[in-house]
Design an enzyme around this catalytic site. Structure first.
Site, short mmCIF file in Angstrom:
data_model
loop_
_atom_site.label_atom_id
_atom_site.label_comp_id
_atom_site.label_asym_id
_atom_site.label_seq_id
_atom_site.Cartn_x
_atom_site.Cartn_y
_atom_site.Cartn_z
N ASN A 181 -13.77 7.13 5.41
CA ASN A 181 -13.79 6.18 6.31
C ASN A 181 -12.83 6.24 7.49
O ASN A 181 -13.11 6.10 8.78
CB ASN A 181 -13.84 4.75 5.92
CG ASN A 181 -14.78 4.50 4.94
OD1 ASN A 181 -16.12 5.14 5.34
ND2 ASN A 181 -14.82 3.54 4.10
N TYR A 234 0.84 -1.35 0.04
CA TYR A 234 0.06 0.02 0.04
C TYR A 234 0.93 1.25 0.02
O TYR A 234 0.26 2.37 -0.11
CB TYR A 234 -0.94 0.06 1.12
CG TYR A 234 -1.90 -1.00 1.15
CD1 TYR A 234 -3.14 -1.04 0.38
CD2 TYR A 234 -1.78 -2.20 2.24
CE1 TYR A 234 -3.77 -2.11 0.46
CE2 TYR A 234 -2.62 -3.15 2.22
CZ TYR A 234 -3.75 -3.33 1.23
OH TYR A 234 -4.59 -4.33 1.37
N ASN A 263 -9.59 2.47 7.50
CA ASN A 263 -10.98 2.39 8.28
C ASN A 263 -11.05 2.14 9.70
O ASN A 263 -11.96 2.72 10.31
CB ASN A 263 -11.81 1.18 7.77
CG ASN A 263 -12.06 1.42 5.96
OD1 ASN A 263 -11.50 2.21 5.41
ND2 ASN A 263 -12.67 0.59 5.77
N PHE A 291 -5.22 -0.04 9.50
CA PHE A 291 -6.00 0.38 8.36
C PHE A 291 -6.64 1.46 8.59
O PHE A 291 -6.99 1.80 9.63
CB PHE A 291 -6.56 -0.99 7.85
CG PHE A 291 -5.46 -2.08 7.29
CD1 PHE A 291 -5.14 -2.15 6.07
CD2 PHE A 291 -5.10 -3.02 8.12
CE1 PHE A 291 -4.08 -3.12 5.59
CE2 PHE A 291 -4.29 -4.12 7.74
CZ PHE A 291 -3.64 -4.00 6.49
N ASP A 315 -5.74 11.81 2.37
CA ASP A 315 -6.16 11.90 0.92
C ASP A 315 -7.53 12.54 0.66
O ASP A 315 -8.62 12.12 1.41
CB ASP A 315 -5.83 10.56 0.25
CG ASP A 315 -6.91 9.60 0.82
OD1 ASP A 315 -6.61 9.20 2.13
OD2 ASP A 315 -7.86 9.18 0.15
N HIS A 359 -4.46 6.28 -1.23
CA HIS A 359 -4.65 6.31 0.16
C HIS A 359 -3.98 6.53 1.25
O HIS A 359 -4.20 6.78 2.48
CB HIS A 359 -5.42 4.94 0.53
CG HIS A 359 -6.98 5.05 1.21
ND1 HIS A 359 -7.62 6.43 1.07
CD2 HIS A 359 -7.57 4.12 1.66
CE1 HIS A 359 -8.64 6.21 1.78
NE2 HIS A 359 -8.84 4.97 2.28
#
Length: 197
Positions: free
Chosen positions: A118, A19, A72, A70, A97, A24
């Site tokens: 989120n 990632y 969320n 993460f 972002d 993100h």
């Protein structure tokens, strides 16, 4: 008199090499750059569900946080460290972002909703109030809602990367005044459209 200086600066992103270069993770990109400029390295803090370091910026001590939960579930990390150090929400800055801004634009604001992000949604749910500051890093929009997940989990183009990089450099240059709570002055410098527009 209320102290407006920033005590905690949080960058949102997803952990893991797969990632690292995705849109993100723009919040991670900023926070990594700030740590590097001030010569500090992150260490994992399990009690804060993330990686943490402290910088000293013109006499102001600021904790930097990269949640490892993460995006969320970012609020778990933000709430844990804020409560441990008794940091009020108005002294927290969340960097993340933003689909609704083009690459190369950043916006600073206090309070508000989550606008569909989120990580912000979860932070709002777990902090006592939503009065924290937000630094929205433009990544552009793919065009349709159906494309958003794939878009944010992929790397930006070379052109977009260059625009985002320039914006992050500008933000880092403002850190002394940003962390000191001189928000209007910082907004005056950040809220300008790139010359390319």
């Amino acid at each position: 008199m209320v102290n407006t200086a920033i005590q905690l600066c949080v960058g949102l992103g997803n952990p893991g090499a797969e990632y690292a270069m995705t849109r993100h993770n723009a919040g991670f990109w900023l926070i990594d750059r700030i740590a590097a400029v001030y010569g500090e390295q992150f260490r994992t803090e399990a009690r804060f569900h993330g990686q943490v370091c402290r910088i000293h910026c013109h006499g102001q001590e600021v904790r930097l946080l990269k949640p490892m939960t993460f995006v969320n579930q970012s609020g778990r990390a933000v709430a844990a460290i804020a409560r441990y150090f008794n940091i009020p929400s108005e002294q927290i800055l969340l960097a993340y972002d933003e689909l609704d801004l083009p690459p190369g634009q950043v916006r600073l604001k206090q309070g508000g909703g989550h606008a569909g992000h989120n990580g912000v949604r979860n932070t709002l749910a777990l902090l006592d109030d939503g009065n924290f500051w937000r630094l929205r890093i433009g990544i552009g929009h793919p065009g349709t809602k159906q494309q958003v997940v794939n878009y944010v989990l992929n790397a930006p183009s070379k052109t977009d990367t260059d625009c985002i990089d320039t914006a992050l450099t500008l933000v880092v240059q403002q850190c002394p005044e940003l962390f000191a709570g001189q928000f209007q002055r910082v907004m005056n410098r950040l809220h300008v459209k790139p010359a390319s527009e």
